[in-house]
Design an enzyme around this catalytic site. Sequence first.
Site, short mmCIF file in Angstrom:
data_model
loop_
_atom_site.label_atom_id
_atom_site.label_comp_id
_atom_site.label_asym_id
_atom_site.label_seq_id
_atom_site.Cartn_x
_atom_site.Cartn_y
_atom_site.Cartn_z
N SER A 1 1.11 -1.12 0.15
CA SER A 1 -0.09 0.01 0.12
C SER A 1 0.87 1.12 0.13
O SER A 1 1.94 1.22 0.31
CB SER A 1 -0.92 0.11 1.37
OG SER A 1 -1.57 1.09 1.48
N TYR B 1 -1.86 -1.07 10.90
CA TYR B 1 -2.24 -1.53 9.52
C TYR B 1 -0.83 -1.20 8.75
O TYR B 1 -0.25 -2.21 8.30
CB TYR B 1 -3.34 -1.02 9.20
CG TYR B 1 -3.46 -1.09 7.33
CD1 TYR B 1 -3.70 -2.36 7.09
CD2 TYR B 1 -3.25 -0.20 6.39
CE1 TYR B 1 -3.68 -2.69 5.78
CE2 TYR B 1 -3.51 -0.47 5.21
CZ TYR B 1 -3.63 -1.78 4.65
OH TYR B 1 -3.80 -1.70 3.37
N LYS C 1 2.06 -3.92 6.72
CA LYS C 1 2.50 -3.86 5.33
C LYS C 1 4.21 -3.76 5.37
O LYS C 1 4.69 -4.45 4.50
CB LYS C 1 1.81 -2.84 4.67
CG LYS C 1 0.42 -3.02 4.56
CD LYS C 1 0.24 -4.07 3.59
CE LYS C 1 -1.47 -4.64 3.21
NZ LYS C 1 -1.65 -5.81 2.80
P1 NAD Z 1 -10.96 -7.01 1.22
O1 NAD Z 1 -11.13 -7.05 2.84
O2 NAD Z 1 -12.01 -6.89 0.22
O3 NAD Z 1 -10.21 -8.51 0.88
C1 NAD Z 1 -9.27 -8.97 1.74
C2 NAD Z 1 -9.93 -10.39 1.68
O4 NAD Z 1 -8.97 -11.36 2.52
C3 NAD Z 1 -11.11 -10.72 2.10
O5 NAD Z 1 -11.97 -11.47 1.18
C4 NAD Z 1 -11.13 -11.43 3.53
O6 NAD Z 1 -12.04 -12.48 3.73
C5 NAD Z 1 -9.71 -12.36 3.28
N1 NAD Z 1 -8.76 -12.68 4.30
C6 NAD Z 1 -8.61 -12.00 5.21
N2 NAD Z 1 -7.92 -12.69 6.37
C7 NAD Z 1 -7.85 -13.93 5.87
C8 NAD Z 1 -7.31 -15.01 6.47
N3 NAD Z 1 -6.68 -15.01 7.51
N4 NAD Z 1 -7.11 -16.15 5.70
C9 NAD Z 1 -7.99 -16.25 4.48
N5 NAD Z 1 -8.54 -14.89 3.95
C10 NAD Z 1 -8.51 -13.91 4.56
O7 NAD Z 1 -9.75 -6.00 0.89
P2 NAD Z 1 -9.35 -5.41 -0.51
O8 NAD Z 1 -9.59 -3.97 -0.43
O9 NAD Z 1 -9.60 -6.30 -1.55
O10 NAD Z 1 -7.81 -5.52 -0.24
C11 NAD Z 1 -6.95 -6.45 -0.57
C12 NAD Z 1 -5.72 -6.25 -0.01
O11 NAD Z 1 -4.95 -5.07 -0.67
C13 NAD Z 1 -5.38 -6.40 1.39
O12 NAD Z 1 -4.09 -6.95 1.79
C14 NAD Z 1 -5.17 -4.85 1.76
O13 NAD Z 1 -4.49 -4.49 2.68
C15 NAD Z 1 -4.49 -4.27 0.46
N6 NAD Z 1 -4.82 -2.78 -0.06
C16 NAD Z 1 -6.01 -2.60 -0.07
C17 NAD Z 1 -6.39 -1.16 -0.30
C18 NAD Z 1 -7.60 -0.62 -0.38
O14 NAD Z 1 -8.03 0.46 -0.44
N7 NAD Z 1 -8.62 -1.57 -0.74
C19 NAD Z 1 -5.13 -0.26 -0.27
C20 NAD Z 1 -4.05 -0.72 -0.26
C21 NAD Z 1 -3.88 -2.12 -0.07
C1 UD1 Z 2 -6.83 5.25 3.49
C2 UD1 Z 2 -5.94 4.69 4.55
C3 UD1 Z 2 -4.80 3.99 3.95
C4 UD1 Z 2 -4.86 3.18 2.81
C5 UD1 Z 2 -6.04 3.81 1.77
C6 UD1 Z 2 -6.11 3.00 0.70
C7 UD1 Z 2 -6.44 6.11 6.35
C8 UD1 Z 2 -5.84 7.12 7.62
N1 UD1 Z 2 -5.66 5.74 5.60
O1 UD1 Z 2 -6.15 6.19 2.83
O2 UD1 Z 2 -3.92 3.54 4.80
O3 UD1 Z 2 -3.83 2.41 2.26
O4 UD1 Z 2 -7.03 4.16 2.45
O5 UD1 Z 2 -7.45 2.67 0.56
O6 UD1 Z 2 -7.44 5.53 6.77
N2 UD1 Z 2 -12.41 11.88 3.21
C9 UD1 Z 2 -13.17 12.57 3.64
N3 UD1 Z 2 -14.61 12.15 4.18
C10 UD1 Z 2 -14.63 10.74 4.49
C11 UD1 Z 2 -13.59 9.97 4.16
C12 UD1 Z 2 -12.53 10.39 3.46
O7 UD1 Z 2 -13.12 13.82 3.28
O8 UD1 Z 2 -15.59 10.48 5.05
C13 UD1 Z 2 -10.94 12.33 2.66
C14 UD1 Z 2 -9.63 11.99 3.48
O9 UD1 Z 2 -9.57 12.76 4.41
C15 UD1 Z 2 -8.79 11.80 2.22
C16 UD1 Z 2 -9.62 11.43 1.08
O10 UD1 Z 2 -11.01 11.55 1.44
O11 UD1 Z 2 -8.61 13.33 2.14
C17 UD1 Z 2 -9.53 9.83 0.77
O12 UD1 Z 2 -9.66 9.17 2.17
P1 UD1 Z 2 -9.72 7.58 2.24
O13 UD1 Z 2 -10.59 6.94 1.14
O14 UD1 Z 2 -10.00 7.28 3.56
O15 UD1 Z 2 -8.00 7.28 1.77
P2 UD1 Z 2 -6.71 7.42 2.43
O16 UD1 Z 2 -6.98 8.51 3.57
O17 UD1 Z 2 -6.15 8.29 1.39
#
Ligand code: NAD
Ligand code: UD1
Length: 348
Positions: free
Chosen positions: A123, A147, A151
């Site tokens: 991330s 979190y 990572k």
């Molecule tokens: P998500 O929660 O939708 O998907 C994660 C999946 O992992 C889920 O289906 C959950 O059931 C499964 N899971 C969790 N723990 C498990 C375990 N112990 N064994 C088996 N399955 C397990 O999340 P996502 O948004 O699809 O994110 C996927 C990955 O990307 C995560 O590692 C997350 O940290 C990373 N990531 C997500 C974002 C984002 O904004 N969505 C941003 C940066 C990184």
């Molecule tokens: C969040 C996570 C980050 C993760 C990323 C990816 C936090 C502090 N950080 O980042 O670890 O990698 O998501 O998904 O949670 N905002 C509003 N109102 C809301 C929600 C968000 O104004 O109700 C604003 C926030 O202040 C920010 C932007 O929208 O400026 C994006 O926010 P968000 O979607 O939560 O993502 P990040 O904060 O960038």
Amino acid sequence: MILVTGGAGYIGSHTCVELIEAGYDVLVLDNLSNSSRESIHRVEQLTGKSISFIEGDVRNGDILNVLFNTHPIDAVIHFAGLKSVGESCENPIFYYENNIECTLKLIQAMQDAGVKNLVFSSSATVYGDPQRLPLTEDMPLSATNPYGRSKLIIEDMLRDLPNADRLNQAAQPWSVTLLRYFNPVGAHKSGLIGEDPNGIPNNLMPFISQTAIGKRECLSVFGGDYDTVDGTGVRDYIHVVDLAKGHVKAVDKLLSENGIDGVQAFNLGTGHGLSVLELVNAFKDCNQVDVPYQISGRRPGDVAACYADVSRARDELGWQAELGVRDMVKDSWRWQSRNPEGYSDIMM
Ligand code: NAD
Ligand code: UD1
């Protein structure tokens, strides 16, 4: 065959679609702790292909060993993990236990099976408080919450593997791709799969769409006094389908003749920052819906702006984002309006 841990989740399900469309066989291992079996059914509906799905925990080494012994797995994409920043601050042990133990058990099973090609979901949070923009992969890394620290610890663990290969003169070395996602948003254009957050969304896009549909009264815009284009926070939003395609490119590269040497990190973003109000206004204009909002105080831990330099992914993976903000807001709204209760809805 590609083992996809966490493949029933938001990014995992979209990646399964793109992998299948690119001709890969997919095996999903997910404990459904934050997802639904329905997402896998919908991926099958979308692609017309059946998916081997195992409901199980990645922390269970026995399950992993059975999977590696019974399937011709070439590479693993490791999505499984917990991802809520707030929850990780309240319960750090749970986050370290789940995220780190999953990865430890996985890499042990991979090593035992001799499958050493891994794509890991990292991330942009590993850059901590950005000192300079756009963010390049070689910038200093730090964590601002448990979190993010999970990572960073996992990235560090993975960086130790090629060092051990050198010491042990391993015949088959590790190839590890760290994909650092910026802000994934949007949904598949079919409206069949999308993000299905539990409870009140923390992230901006699901909050906007739930406000537009009337599930939330009003969006709080966290901070209107940042040093940005309009005072609101700027982020690099990336369409989840582009992100999913980035994973296919990463797997293609891992499995190619000149694969990844050791561990390499890639930013996956668009390279463009968008403010909260720019995203809200695009959502309203493109979808012709209202999104009531009010400017409130800053959210602790937020940075003013964060966006990626994406040249490494372009040059070395041959990948770049193709979808723009219109696609992001339209596809998010299509998913939200067709599935107001997420996967618990029966599709119309
Ligand atoms: P998500 O929660 O939708 O998907 C994660 C999946 O992992 C889920 O289906 C959950 O059931 C499964 N899971 C969790 N723990 C498990 C375990 N112990 N064994 C088996 N399955 C397990 O999340 P996502 O948004 O699809 O994110 C996927 C990955 O990307 C995560 O590692 C997350 O940290 C990373 N990531 C997500 C974002 C984002 O904004 N969505 C941003 C940066 C990184
Ligand atoms: C969040 C996570 C980050 C993760 C990323 C990816 C936090 C502090 N950080 O980042 O670890 O990698 O998501 O998904 O949670 N905002 C509003 N109102 C809301 C929600 C968000 O104004 O109700 C604003 C926030 O202040 C920010 C932007 O929208 O400026 C994006 O926010 P968000 O979607 O939560 O993502 P990040 O904060 O960038």
